[in-house]
Design a protein around this motif. Structure first.
Motif: not given
Length: 406
Positions: A374-390
């Motif tokens: 994320a270039d500027h995480s206070n403006c736009y951010n990102i998180k990742a995960g993993k599960n069986n459905a998605w």
């Protein structure tokens, strides 16, 4: 005391000065219309080049005109290497692990809600108007991303929140992304969500293929999210364009209009609506094909358009991008995704799900070694995960300007 001759001299001088000023004003008023006329001639010549003769025109509820153009007359075939040809037949097989080879048509664009579609042998093309072109700062800029690129994402006011994989050879990518209507607060900014297929260095030889949805008032004249494509082979400098606004992408489908508005859209704390996008390299002919929605083939980018992507990609990215022009002297309030941060999760934040890549054996695989940026995480951010459905998924986005983003 001034003599009468001196007063007479001043009087004559004033008259001459006023005549010079009047002459300049007259010349300028003549010059401006001439320049305007030249500009409009260039605009109309460009429109004539990209708006092809149609066999039928469909009026969309959002005001768009969708022209049904014979497939062999579409802009792609203005390219010297395609002139006189016709679109290729679809690939005989899609990547292994793809759910279905059936094309399931859904009404996911406003123009098609009346069920009035383009006939077989034609493709739907959103008609470009004079207003569309004149909204751009120049004819050269129209239909193009113009920016400088660095290794991680980009500079020049473009901000990202993306997940990416690199360090291997990639032959395509697939994901589903939910569609929102983010607010874009400046006429020359945009907000988009897409996947990138990338090769080359982040310099003058960058090759990319891109597809997803975007809100771009400059390009389309409104705030609707629209299905779009993009490509470049020289880091956005001189090659490539959005959608079908130059010769490049070859469309084969008569039911999806690239650049047309998507409907329905997701709502905060309400129903979520997502679209599938897959780009992959056909092992037989080497062209890059695009699939949209539930298995619908849209067309392909011929491999000869590219340098590095004639072989394979070296990076795949998924996520959002906005332009932060700082036109008011501070960070833009243009939203990314839903306009809410990744932390809010399902129903509130934007997402990508079932992130996959295509390997050398034309097989869809889950991601390994996923990186977040994320270039500027206070403006736009990102998180990742993993599960069986998605499978692999990300939440991303944000409001732009806020107490922590100035």
């Amino acid at each position: 005391m001034f003599s009468k001759s001196w007063f007479f001299f001043l009087f004559v001088l004033c008259i001459l000065f006023s005549l010079v000023v009047e002459s300049r004003v007259i010349n300028e008023t003549r010059f401006k219309p001439m320049e305007e006329m030249k500009k409009m001639r260039r605009v109309r010549a460009h429109l004539k080049k990209i708006n092809k003769p149609s066999v039928k025109t469909i009026q969309s509820p959002d005001g768009d005109l969708i022209d049904c153009v014979a497939t062999h007359l579409q802009p792609a075939f203005d390219h010297p290497k395609l002139r006189g040809q016709k679109p290729l037949e679809p690939p005989s097989e899609r990547p292994k692990g793809h759910n279905s080879t059936d094309e399931i048509y859904e009404t996911i664009q406003l123009w098609a809600q009346s069920n009035e579609l383009c006939p077989e042998g034609t493709i739907p093309i959103r008609r470009t108007t004079e207003k569309d072109v004149l909204r751009a700062s120049s004819l050269r800029r129209f239909g193009r991303k113009i920016r400088r690129v660095r290794r991680d994402t980009s500079s020049g006011g473009h901000e990202h929140a993306v997940a990416f994989v690199n360090g291997d050879q990639y032959y395509g990518a697939k994901a589903s992304m939910n569609v929102w209507t983010p607010a874009v607060t400046d006429a020359y900014e945009f907000s988009l969500s897409q996947l990138w297929v990338i090769s080359g260095s982040f310099g003058n030889d960058l090759n990319t293929i891109e597809a997803g949805w975007q809100v771009s008032p400059e390009l389309y004249g409104d705030g609707y999210p629209r299905f779009f494509t993009y490509w470049t082979t020289d880091a956005y400098r001189a090659t490539g364009c959005y959608n079908l606004l130059c010769s490049g992408f070859v469309q084969t489908n008569n039911r999806i209009a690239i650049g047309a508005a998507i409907s329905p859209r997701s709502s905060y704390n309400g129903k979520q609506f997502d679209i599938g996008v897959m780009i992959w390299k056909d092992p037989k002919h080497g062209h890059w094909w695009l699939q949209f929605g539930s298995g619908v083939l849209i067309g392909y980018w011929p491999s000869f358009l590219f340098s590095h992507l004639q072989k394979q990609a070296s990076m795949i990215q998924f996520g959002g991008e906005v332009v932060n022009s700082r036109s008011k002297g501070y960070h833009t309030s243009t939203q990314m995704g839903s306009g809410h941060f990744a932390d809010e999760g399902f129903g509130k934040a934007a997402y990508f799900r079932n992130l996959q890549v295509v390997d050398w054996d034309n097989s869809l695989l889950p991601l390994t070694n996923l990186h977040l940026l994320a270039d500027h995480s206070n403006c736009y951010n990102i998180k990742a995960g993993k599960n069986n459905a998605w499978g692999n998924y990300i939440y991303y986005g944000g409001p732009g300007r806020n107490a922590g983003c100035q």
